[in-house]
Design a protein around this motif. Sequence first.
Motif, PDB file in Angstrom:
ATOM      1  N   ALA A 174     -16.397  28.626  28.182  1.00 23.73           N
ATOM      2  CA  ALA A 174     -15.947  27.518  27.341  1.00 23.73           C
ATOM      3  C   ALA A 174     -14.970  28.063  26.302  1.00 23.73           C
ATOM      4  CB  ALA A 174     -17.142  26.845  26.660  1.00 23.73           C
ATOM      5  N   PHE A 175     -13.780  27.511  26.263  1.00 23.18           N
ATOM      6  CA  PHE A 175     -12.735  27.958  25.348  1.00 23.18           C
ATOM      7  C   PHE A 175     -12.799  27.141  24.056  1.00 23.18           C
ATOM      8  CE2 PHE A 175     -11.490  28.782  29.684  1.00 23.18           C
ATOM      9  CZ  PHE A 175     -10.982  30.064  29.647  1.00 23.18           C
ATOM     10  N   THR A 176     -12.324  27.714  22.964  1.00 19.89           N
ATOM     11  CA  THR A 176     -12.384  27.022  21.674  1.00 19.89           C
ATOM     12  C   THR A 176     -11.424  25.845  21.607  1.00 19.89           C
ATOM     13  OG1 THR A 176     -10.932  28.785  20.813  1.00 19.89           O
ATOM     14  CG2 THR A 176     -13.279  28.935  20.301  1.00 19.89           C
ATOM     15  N   THR A 177     -10.604  25.654  22.629  1.00 19.22           N
ATOM     16  CA  THR A 177      -9.770  24.457  22.741  1.00 19.22           C
ATOM     17  C   THR A 177     -10.558  23.268  23.280  1.00 19.22           C
ATOM     18  OG1 THR A 177      -9.140  25.171  24.959  1.00 19.22           O
ATOM     19  CG2 THR A 177      -7.664  25.777  23.137  1.00 19.22           C
ATOM     20  N   GLY A 178     -11.780  23.513  23.758  1.00 21.42           N
ATOM     21  CA  GLY A 178     -12.561  22.473  24.403  1.00 21.42           C
ATOM     22  C   GLY A 178     -12.474  22.501  25.915  1.00 21.42           C
ATOM     23  N   ASP A 179     -11.629  23.336  26.470  1.00 18.87           N
ATOM     24  CA  ASP A 179     -11.491  23.451  27.920  1.00 18.87           C
ATOM     25  C   ASP A 179     -12.589  24.358  28.479  1.00 18.87           C
ATOM     26  OD1 ASP A 179      -8.865  22.003  28.232  1.00 18.87           O
ATOM     27  OD2 ASP A 179      -8.254  23.583  26.840  1.00 18.87           O
ATOM     28  N   PRO A 235      -6.823  27.501  29.056  1.00 16.89           N
ATOM     29  CA  PRO A 235      -5.708  27.465  28.104  1.00 16.89           C
ATOM     30  C   PRO A 235      -5.142  28.870  27.867  1.00 16.89           C
ATOM     31  CG  PRO A 235      -7.785  27.454  26.918  1.00 16.89           C
ATOM     32  CD  PRO A 235      -8.142  27.502  28.386  1.00 16.89           C
ATOM     33  N   VAL A 236      -3.840  28.948  27.771  1.00 13.56           N
ATOM     34  CA  VAL A 236      -3.161  30.218  27.499  1.00 13.56           C
ATOM     35  C   VAL A 236      -2.187  29.999  26.354  1.00 13.56           C
ATOM     36  CG1 VAL A 236      -1.725  32.069  28.416  1.00 13.56           C
ATOM     37  CG2 VAL A 236      -3.392  30.932  29.909  1.00 13.56           C
ATOM     38  N   ALA A 237      -2.359  30.749  25.273  1.00 14.75           N
ATOM     39  CA  ALA A 237      -1.535  30.584  24.080  1.00 14.75           C
ATOM     40  C   ALA A 237      -0.296  31.466  24.140  1.00 14.75           C
ATOM     41  CB  ALA A 237      -2.339  30.915  22.831  1.00 14.75           C
ATOM     42  N   ALA A 238       0.839  30.932  23.733  1.00  8.51           N
ATOM     43  CA  ALA A 238       2.080  31.694  23.611  1.00  8.51           C
ATOM     44  C   ALA A 238       2.223  32.219  22.183  1.00  8.51           C
ATOM     45  CB  ALA A 238       3.275  30.821  23.975  1.00  8.51           C
ATOM     46  N   GLU A 239       3.174  33.117  21.998  1.00  6.98           N
ATOM     47  CA  GLU A 239       3.355  33.732  20.680  1.00  6.98           C
ATOM     48  C   GLU A 239       3.734  32.707  19.618  1.00  6.98           C
ATOM     49  OE1 GLU A 239       6.079  36.960  20.868  1.00  6.98           O
ATOM     50  OE2 GLU A 239       4.808  38.204  22.158  1.00  6.98           O
ATOM     51  N   ASP A 240       4.389  31.626  20.000  1.00  9.32           N
ATOM     52  CA  ASP A 240       4.814  30.617  19.024  1.00  9.32           C
ATOM     53  C   ASP A 240       3.705  29.615  18.697  1.00  9.32           C
ATOM     54  OD1 ASP A 240       4.696  29.140  21.337  1.00  9.32           O
ATOM     55  OD2 ASP A 240       6.580  28.071  20.977  1.00  9.32           O
TER      56      ASP A 240
END
Length: 366
Positions: A174-179, A235-240
């Motif tokens: 479980a990701f902290t984004t809710g996914d 979910p995968v976060a980008a640097e921005d």
Amino acid sequence: MIPGQFELRGFIDEVFAPEPGERVLILVDEPTGRTPMNPDWEARYALAEDWHTAFTELGEERGFEVLPILRHPAAAGHHAPFPESGRLDGRDVGIDDLLDQVSLAIGMNEVSMTSGLAMASLRRPGAAHFRAASAPLLRKDMEDACLAIDYEALRERCARLRALLENAVTAEVAFTTGDRCRFDLRHRDPGVDNGYLRRDKAGMPLINLPSGEVWITPYEGEIPGDEPRTEGTIPVAAEDGSVALFRVEANRVVAVEGEAPARDFYRRIFDVDPMRGNVGEIAFGCNPGARVSGLYIEDEKAGFHWGFGRSDFLGGTVGPAHFIDESTVLHIDNPYARDCPITVSADLIDAGGGRTPVLRTGSYVA
């Protein structure tokens, strides 16, 4: 070794323990049109020279040989096959041929060659014949952090995590984004990188530097009639700060949604070769000195990560022959350690339905 106080010769003995009669090779890559030089890359050449000098001095005392540093063009992408040739002491040499003539190889590359070193180890099975350490993106500041650790404690920690994975058929994350995503771990055995690379090492004679993880390749559907069950949204976060959402079905990324520019960046990666969408790894990093530094090779050792693309060098079935050609082969890791923009809670589930909590919001509970 005292944690937080790096001493190179002590590190060499702790991790490699080179013996009389061995041949040692350090490899570095060089920029190409595809991969231009950057300051960390240039500084790594000096770091490689320092390590080469320390190995050479120790070799003169103990009776093992250290070859000149091998320089070769950077590979097409992380975990793509090795280039055919490089330069050793001013002459052209075949890289695979040279690897077959040494007992210890250390790759200090900009573009990760972990898979190439793993393939070399399969040609000469057993650490007594050949073993390798892959240290892509290594920086000097890692020496007093994730390299100067209590390796005995790391080995104990890895053994506990491996025992948990050996009994698991599913990892629920479980990701902290809710996914959420469920990873199918059936038909697979976990691998361990505990920083031990001496000549009596059991299993695959390969480690990353910094060390400290237990990994497993999710089931990829190679058994007729048994479909892979990995599915969910990652979910995968980008640097921005933008976040791409990977929709996963049957162990493949089937769509990339979410926010631009992360969404568009990853769509382009998968458009190049659909096999890059294979879910090729999940892992639990447990190096006590690992920081979230922005370099995946250190970030992934501080907590959970997963990787997409090639998997054969990790115990899976997807290798270069499954991709369009060698230039599109790729494996990329995505970390979710405690200080990353997105973290995870993770449970391991056994065949009887028993659930073991491993991580809660990026911190270990098991």
